[in-house]
Design an enzyme around this catalytic site. Structure first.
Site, short mmCIF file in Angstrom:
data_model
loop_
_atom_site.label_atom_id
_atom_site.label_comp_id
_atom_site.label_asym_id
_atom_site.label_seq_id
_atom_site.Cartn_x
_atom_site.Cartn_y
_atom_site.Cartn_z
N ARG A 250 0.81 -1.21 0.00
CA ARG A 250 0.00 0.00 0.00
C ARG A 250 0.86 1.28 0.00
NH1 ARG A 250 -3.65 3.40 3.59
NH2 ARG A 250 -5.13 4.20 2.06
N SER A 251 2.14 1.15 0.16
CA SER A 251 3.01 2.31 0.29
C SER A 251 3.47 2.82 -1.07
CB SER A 251 4.25 1.93 1.12
OG SER A 251 5.31 2.84 0.92
N PRO A 252 3.15 4.06 -1.44
CA PRO A 252 3.65 4.59 -2.71
C PRO A 252 5.18 4.64 -2.75
CG PRO A 252 2.70 6.36 -1.38
CD PRO A 252 2.36 5.07 -0.70
N SER B 78 7.19 2.57 -1.24
CA SER B 78 7.67 1.21 -1.48
C SER B 78 7.66 0.91 -2.97
CB SER B 78 6.81 0.18 -0.74
OG SER B 78 7.05 0.21 0.65
N TYR B 79 6.59 1.31 -3.63
CA TYR B 79 6.51 1.13 -5.09
C TYR B 79 7.65 1.85 -5.79
CZ TYR B 79 5.10 2.51 -9.82
OH TYR B 79 5.08 2.78 -11.17
#
Length: 216
Positions: free
Chosen positions: A12-14, A16-17
């Site tokens: 869910r972490s932008p 992380s993406y």
């Protein structure tokens, strides 16, 4: 000598993406073994902490993640659907969460197979790059698994049949992140040293080069 590291990651972490694909590419180019350590988003892991944060934080994260993606030239759009069912305006979190537990269990199952980094990079792309609506439906996740060299049918079966054990492993990842001295994602940990954020990828690489990181 192969450098080993752990990447603590949330689907869910932008941020992380924005980090995971770069770490995957680094592991392909360098003698580097990165183990993906999936953690639950803070919205379900510790909602009390989420709600006690500054109310300006969500707006800042939206703004900063979009401009970070622009600077990095990484395609970006807020997911449809969001992996966490939540009213962004009020920050209220739904009791029913049909997406996040499934995708986290799948992620941990791929780590068991030593392909977590590849799977996370592929899945994060279909969730975040704006090319896919309803990323959780159809053959989107199956395609991501195939590109990561995995059998999606096998993963789905394991995520369903071994959910409790996978959840325990995910909880263990959270504990390991805290023991490494951080609480957020993405965090790369090398020899106990945490590097938090998508803007620490180059710094992490610099430190690993000090430790002998070389190209394959």
């Amino acid at each position: 000598m192969t450098i080993k590291a752990d990447l603590f990651f949330s689907f869910r972490s932008p941020y992380s993406y924005l980090a995971v694909g770069r770490y995957r590419d680094m592991a392909r180019e360098y003698d580097l073994d990165i183990t993906l350590r999936t953690v639950l988003p803070i919205a379900v892991r510790d909602p009390d902490l989420l709600f006690t944060g500054n109310p300006a934080a969500p707006r800042y994260i939206f703004m900063d993640s979009f401009r970070s993606a622009q600077m990095l030239k990484i395609p970006f759009r807020w997911p449809r659907p969001d992996p966490i069912v939540q009213d962004i305006a009020t920050r209220d979190i739904a009791k029913d969460q049909p997406y996040i537990f499934r995708i986290c269990r799948l992620g941990q199952a791929t780590t068991r197979r030593g392909r977590g980094l590849e799977f996370a990079a592929e899945v994060a792309r279909i969730i975040w790059d704006g090319s896919t609506d309803n990323w959780h439906e159809g053959d989107h996740l199956a395609g991501a698994a195939t590109r990561a060299g995995l059998d999606f049918t096998e993963l789905e079966a394991e995520a369903a049949s071994d959910a409790d054990a996978l959840d325990a492993e995910i909880a263990g990842n959270t504990k390991a992140l805290e023991e490494a001295g951080h609480w957020g994602v993405p965090t790369l940990v090398v020899d106990g040293e945490p590097f938090f954020g998508q803007d620490r990828v180059d710094m992490a690489k610099w430190r690993m080069e000090q430790k002998g990181l070389v190209k394959r």
